[in-house]
Scaffold this active site. Structure first.
Site, PDB file in Angstrom:
ATOM      1  N   LYS A 163       0.922  -1.157  -0.086  1.00 22.30           N
ATOM      2  CA  LYS A 163       0.108   0.115  -0.093  1.00 22.30           C
ATOM      3  C   LYS A 163       0.759   1.281   0.167  1.00 22.30           C
ATOM      4  O   LYS A 163       1.571   1.716   1.273  1.00 22.30           O
ATOM      5  CB  LYS A 163      -0.842   0.006   1.069  1.00 22.30           C
ATOM      6  N   GLU A 166       8.343   1.418  11.669  1.00 21.63           N
ATOM      7  CA  GLU A 166       9.509   2.143  11.377  1.00 21.63           C
ATOM      8  C   GLU A 166       8.887   3.459  11.433  1.00 21.63           C
ATOM      9  O   GLU A 166       8.209   3.933  10.312  1.00 21.63           O
ATOM     10  CB  GLU A 166      10.220   1.985   9.931  1.00 21.63           C
ATOM     11  N   CYS A 199      13.209  10.607   8.258  1.00 20.93           N
ATOM     12  CA  CYS A 199      12.927  10.195   9.695  1.00 20.93           C
ATOM     13  C   CYS A 199      14.254  10.221  10.424  1.00 20.93           C
ATOM     14  O   CYS A 199      14.113  10.274  11.632  1.00 20.93           O
ATOM     15  CB  CYS A 199      12.392   8.583   9.758  1.00 20.93           C
ATOM     16  N   GLU A 242       9.274  16.250  15.866  1.00 22.87           N
ATOM     17  CA  GLU A 242       9.712  16.089  14.460  1.00 22.87           C
ATOM     18  C   GLU A 242       9.140  17.096  13.615  1.00 22.87           C
ATOM     19  O   GLU A 242       8.061  17.433  13.643  1.00 22.87           O
ATOM     20  CB  GLU A 242       9.159  14.554  13.997  1.00 22.87           C
TER      21      GLU A 242
HETATM   22  P1  NAP Z   1       1.610   8.532   7.548  1.00 23.11           P
HETATM   23  O1  NAP Z   1       0.441   9.521   7.530  1.00 23.11           O
HETATM   24  O2  NAP Z   1       1.662   7.586   9.081  1.00 23.11           O
HETATM   25  O3  NAP Z   1       1.432   7.594   6.496  1.00 23.11           O
HETATM   26  C1  NAP Z   1       2.305   6.424   6.012  1.00 23.11           C
HETATM   27  C2  NAP Z   1       1.482   5.307   5.320  1.00 23.11           C
HETATM   28  O4  NAP Z   1       0.399   4.839   6.048  1.00 23.11           O
HETATM   29  C3  NAP Z   1       0.960   5.992   3.923  1.00 23.11           C
HETATM   30  O5  NAP Z   1       0.687   4.847   2.878  1.00 23.11           O
HETATM   31  C4  NAP Z   1      -0.598   6.150   4.530  1.00 23.11           C
HETATM   32  O6  NAP Z   1      -1.466   6.185   3.610  1.00 23.11           O
HETATM   33  C5  NAP Z   1      -0.807   5.100   5.333  1.00 23.11           C
HETATM   34  N1  NAP Z   1      -1.821   5.023   6.354  1.00 23.11           N
HETATM   35  C6  NAP Z   1      -2.593   6.251   6.989  1.00 23.11           C
HETATM   36  N2  NAP Z   1      -3.612   6.099   7.697  1.00 23.11           N
HETATM   37  C7  NAP Z   1      -3.490   4.779   7.855  1.00 23.11           C
HETATM   38  C8  NAP Z   1      -4.335   3.856   8.474  1.00 23.11           C
HETATM   39  N3  NAP Z   1      -5.188   4.309   9.414  1.00 23.11           N
HETATM   40  N4  NAP Z   1      -4.152   2.550   8.454  1.00 23.11           N
HETATM   41  C9  NAP Z   1      -3.399   2.226   7.749  1.00 23.11           C
HETATM   42  N5  NAP Z   1      -2.356   3.042   6.785  1.00 23.11           N
HETATM   43  C10 NAP Z   1      -2.430   4.144   7.017  1.00 23.11           C
HETATM   44  O7  NAP Z   1       3.062   8.979   7.473  1.00 23.11           O
HETATM   45  P2  NAP Z   1       3.654  10.118   6.018  1.00 23.11           P
HETATM   46  O8  NAP Z   1       3.110  11.361   6.562  1.00 23.11           O
HETATM   47  O9  NAP Z   1       3.342   9.329   4.834  1.00 23.11           O
HETATM   48  O10 NAP Z   1       5.489   9.883   6.592  1.00 23.11           O
HETATM   49  C11 NAP Z   1       5.827  10.631   7.426  1.00 23.11           C
HETATM   50  C12 NAP Z   1       6.064  10.069   8.868  1.00 23.11           C
HETATM   51  O11 NAP Z   1       6.850   8.809   8.637  1.00 23.11           O
HETATM   52  C13 NAP Z   1       7.168  10.744   9.488  1.00 23.11           C
HETATM   53  O12 NAP Z   1       6.672  10.996  10.905  1.00 23.11           O
HETATM   54  C14 NAP Z   1       8.306   9.977   9.459  1.00 23.11           C
HETATM   55  O13 NAP Z   1       9.388  10.149  10.373  1.00 23.11           O
HETATM   56  C15 NAP Z   1       8.092   8.540   9.203  1.00 23.11           C
HETATM   57  N6  NAP Z   1       9.037   7.835   8.509  1.00 23.11           N
HETATM   58  C16 NAP Z   1       9.692   6.939   9.144  1.00 23.11           C
HETATM   59  C17 NAP Z   1      10.709   6.112   8.507  1.00 23.11           C
HETATM   60  C18 NAP Z   1      11.396   5.258   9.171  1.00 23.11           C
HETATM   61  O14 NAP Z   1      12.124   4.263   8.875  1.00 23.11           O
HETATM   62  N7  NAP Z   1      11.527   5.227  10.571  1.00 23.11           N
HETATM   63  C19 NAP Z   1      10.899   6.392   7.158  1.00 23.11           C
HETATM   64  C20 NAP Z   1      10.188   7.263   6.378  1.00 23.11           C
HETATM   65  C21 NAP Z   1       9.306   8.044   7.163  1.00 23.11           C
HETATM   66  P3  NAP Z   1      -1.917   7.505   2.693  1.00 23.11           P
HETATM   67  O15 NAP Z   1      -0.861   8.197   2.225  1.00 23.11           O
HETATM   68  O16 NAP Z   1      -3.185   6.977   1.785  1.00 23.11           O
HETATM   69  O17 NAP Z   1      -2.473   8.397   4.041  1.00 23.11           O
END
Ligand code: NAP
Length: 475
Positions: free
Chosen positions: A173, A248, A282, A379
Site C-alpha cells: 500500500k 518504522e 526520519c 519532528e
Molecule cells: P503516515 O501518514 O503515517 O502515512 C504512512 C502510510 O500509512 C501511507 O501509506 C498512508 O496512506 C498510510 N496510512 C495512513 N493512515 C493509515 C491507517 N489508518 N491505516 C493504515 N495505513 C494508513 O506518514 P507519512 O506522512 O506518509 O510519513 C511521514 C512520517 O513517516 C514521519 O513521521 C516520518 O518520520 C515517518 N518515516 C519513518 C521512517 C522510518 O524508517 N523510521 C521512514 C520514513 C518515514 P495515505 O498516504 O493514503 O494516507
C-alpha cells in the site's frame, strides 16, 4: 495519457478503479496524472489473490527458483532505472540524483535478499540423547507493506524483498502522494516472472484501505513505515488478532559535536544530514548539540555550507535540495519557524520560500532555541535544524535521551573511549560515529522507543518475515 502505469496492480494485471487520486508535481504545483484508488472489493481481491498464490505456489517454490526470480526483478529495476527515477522525481519533488541512487538501492536490496534465500536456515539443537531437535524458519502468509511518501521506492523494496525472499506474498500500500513507482514495481515483478498475486499494489486512502488491510483476517504481518500516530493505531488494530507488526516511525535525531572532532568535516557534512530530502527524512539530524568551545566556529561553518546547497528544480542533475512533498507539508515547517521567531529565536540562515512556484523552502538554521521549544522536541519533517551548545557530557546525554524518539544520530569525536561510551548510552536504533550514514542494506535499521518496533534490512528483517518453528523427534 501517460507512459507509466497509474492503476491498481492486482493478480498480475492493471485494474482501473472508480475513484482516483490526483498526483501533483510539487515543483510546478500542476497535476500531471491520476492514480486509481482501491475500493474494499479491490482490497478483498488483492488479499485473497495473495493468499492463493502463497498457498498454491510461492511458499513451496524451490529456493533456487525464488532466487532466480528475485534476481530477475533486480535486473528489470536496473533496466528501467532512469524512468523510475524520473517518475519519483516528478511525483514528490525529490532531486533526480537522489532518486537515481534510491532506485539503485532498491535493485541492490532485491539482489541481497535473492542471494540470502539459500543461506537462510534453522538450527539443530542438542537436547539430549533421547531426541533430535531442529528449527524451521517458515513464511507467514500475506504481508501488508504500508509505506510513506518520503522514500517511496526504496522502502517498498526493503519491505517487499525480504518478505518475498522468505516465502511470503505481499500487498503493498503506497502513500497516496507517491504511488507511481510502487505500481511500476508490481508490474516489473510480474514481468520478471513472479506469479500473479505475489506482489499486489494497492493505492488507496490510508484511513480506509490501509486501515481495512491491517484488519483483514488473511493478513499475517504488517510492515509499516510512517508516522508514530498511525503506527500506534496499526499496533492497536493488530493486537486484536495478534498479527505480527514491524513499525518504522518518526525521529528527532541528535548530531553531537565534540570539540576534539574534525570540525571542518563535521560541519561541512552536517547540513545534508538534516536537509537531504528537504528534511523529510526520519533520520534527519535536526537537533545539533555542539560542545561550547567550538560552538561559534561550528555554526559559522555549518551556515556557510548550508548557504552553498543548491536548492531548485528537482529535475536538474546539480540540484541537492528539491521541494517539500506538498503545500501543507511546507506549511508545517513554516509554522515551526514562525513559532520559534515569535519566541525570540534567531534564524541564522533560511526561513523563506526561495522560488515562487513549487513547494520550496530554504534550509533553515535556528539558534538560541530552548529545550522546551516545540522545534527542539518535535519532528518537523522539513528543512529546519536547531543548534545548541553544551558544556557537560552527561547533561547533554540526558537531553539527547529525553526525546520520546530514538531512531538515528551521529557522534563526532576523535576520542575512542568517549565515542564507544556514548554509542552504548544514546537510546537509538542506529548511530554513526564520525559519519552521517544511517542506512546500510546489510545492517538492521529501525528505532528505539516511539521510533518503532522491529527492524528493516539485513538478515534481521528476513527473520521478521518468518515464524520460528521448533520440531522435536524422539529417537
Ligand atoms: P503516515 O501518514 O503515517 O502515512 C504512512 C502510510 O500509512 C501511507 O501509506 C498512508 O496512506 C498510510 N496510512 C495512513 N493512515 C493509515 C491507517 N489508518 N491505516 C493504515 N495505513 C494508513 O506518514 P507519512 O506522512 O506518509 O510519513 C511521514 C512520517 O513517516 C514521519 O513521521 C516520518 O518520520 C515517518 N518515516 C519513518 C521512517 C522510518 O524508517 N523510521 C521512514 C520514513 C518515514 P495515505 O498516504 O493514503 O494516507
Amino acid at each position: 495519457m501517460t507512459d507509466f502505469p497509474t492503476q491498481l496492480f492486482i493478480n498480475g494485471e492493471l485494474r482501473a478503479a472508480k475513484s482516483t487520486i490526483p498526483q501533483i508535481n510539487p515543483a510546478t504545483e500542476e497535476p500531471f496524472c491520476s492514480v486509481s484508488a482501491a475500493s474494499f472489493e479491490d482490497l478483498q481481491d488483492a488479499v485473497q489473490g495473495a493468499h492463493l498464490t502463497f498457498v498454491s505456489e510461492w511458499r513451496d517454490l524451490t529456493p533456487r527458483k525464488r532466487t532466480d526470480l528475485l534476481f530477475a526483478l533486480a535486473n528489470l529495476i536496473r533496466k528501467n532505472s532512469e524512468s523510475l527515477a524520473q517518475l519519483e522525481c516528478r511525483n514528490i519533488g525529490k532531486p533526480i540524483s537522489d532518486a537515481r541512487d534510491e532506485v539503485e538501492l532498491g535493485a541492490r536490496v532485491f539482489e541481497y535478499y535473492a542471494g540470502a534465500i539459500g543461506k537462510f536456515f534453522g538450527q539443530t539443537i542438542p537436547v539430549g540423547r533421547g531426541g533430535f531437535d531442529f528449527t524451521l524458519r517458515q513464511p507467514m502468509g500475506v504481508v501488508a507493506a504500508i509505506v510513506p511518501w518520503n522514500f517511496p521506492f526504496p522502502i517498498a523494496c526493503w519491505k517487499a524483498a525480504p518478505a518475498l525472499a522468505a516465502g511470503n506474498t505481499v500487498v503493498l500500500k503506497p502513500a497516496s502522494q507517491s504511488p507511481l513507482t510502487a505500481i511500476s514495481l508490481g508490474k516489473l515483478a510480474r514481468e520478471a516472472g513472479l506469479p500473479s498475486g505475489a506482489l499486489q499494489v494497492l493505492p488507496g486512502q490510508g484511513g480506509q484501505i490501509g486501515d481495512a488491510l491491517v484488519q483483514h483476517p488473511l493478513v499475517r504481518k504488517i510492515s509499516f513505515t510512517g508516522s508514530t500516530a498511525i503506527g500506534a493505531r496499526i499496533m492497536e488494530l493488530a493486537a486484536r488478532d495478534l498479527k505480527r507488526v514491524s513499525l518504522e516511525l518518526g525521529g528527532k535525531s541528535p548530531n553531537i559535536i565534540f570539540a576534539d572532532c574534525d570540525l571542518e568535516q563535521a560541519a561541512s557534512s552536517s547540513p545534508m544530514s538534516v536537509f537531504a530530502n528537504t528534511g523529510q527524512d526520519c533520520c534527519a539530524r535536526s537537533r545539533v548539540f555542539v560542545e561550547r568551545p567550538v560552538f561559534d566556529r561550528f555554526v559559522e561553518l555549518f551556515v556557510a555550507s548550508t548557504r552553498k546547497l543548491i536548492v531548485g528544480d528537482p529535475a536538474q542533475d546539480k540540484t541537492q535540495i528539491g521541494t517539500l512533498v506538498s503545500s501543507s507539508q511546507r506549511e508545517i515547517s513554516e509554522k515551526f519557524i514562525a513559532e520559534a521567531q515569535s519566541r525570540g529565536r534567531r534564524i541564522a540562515t533560511g526561513g523563506k520560500r526561495p522560488i515562487n512556484k513549487g513547494f520550496f523552502l530554504e534550509p533553515t538554521v535556528l539558534l538560541d532555541v530552548q529545550i522546551d521549544d516545540r522545534v527542539w522536541c518535535e519532528e518537523v519533517f522539513g528543512p529546519v535544524v536547531s543548534i545548541r551548545p553544551f558544556d557537560d557530557e552527561s547533561k547533554m546525554l540526558q537531553e539527547v535521551n529525553a526525546s520520546p524518539y530514538g531512531l538515528s544520530g551521529s557522534i563526532w569525536t576523535n576520542n575512542l573511549q568517549r565515542a564507544l561510551r556514548l554509542a552504548r548510552a544514546v537510546e537509538s536504533g542506529v548511530l554513526s560515529i564520525n559519519s552521517h550514514s544511517s542506512v546500510h542494506l546489510e545492517a538492521p535499521f529501525g528505532g528505539f522507543k516511539q521510533s518503532g518496533l522491529g527492524r528493516d534490512l539485513g538478515m534481521t528483517a528476513m527473520e521478521g518475515y518468518t515464524e520460528l518453528k521448533n520440531v522435536y523427534v524422539a529417537v
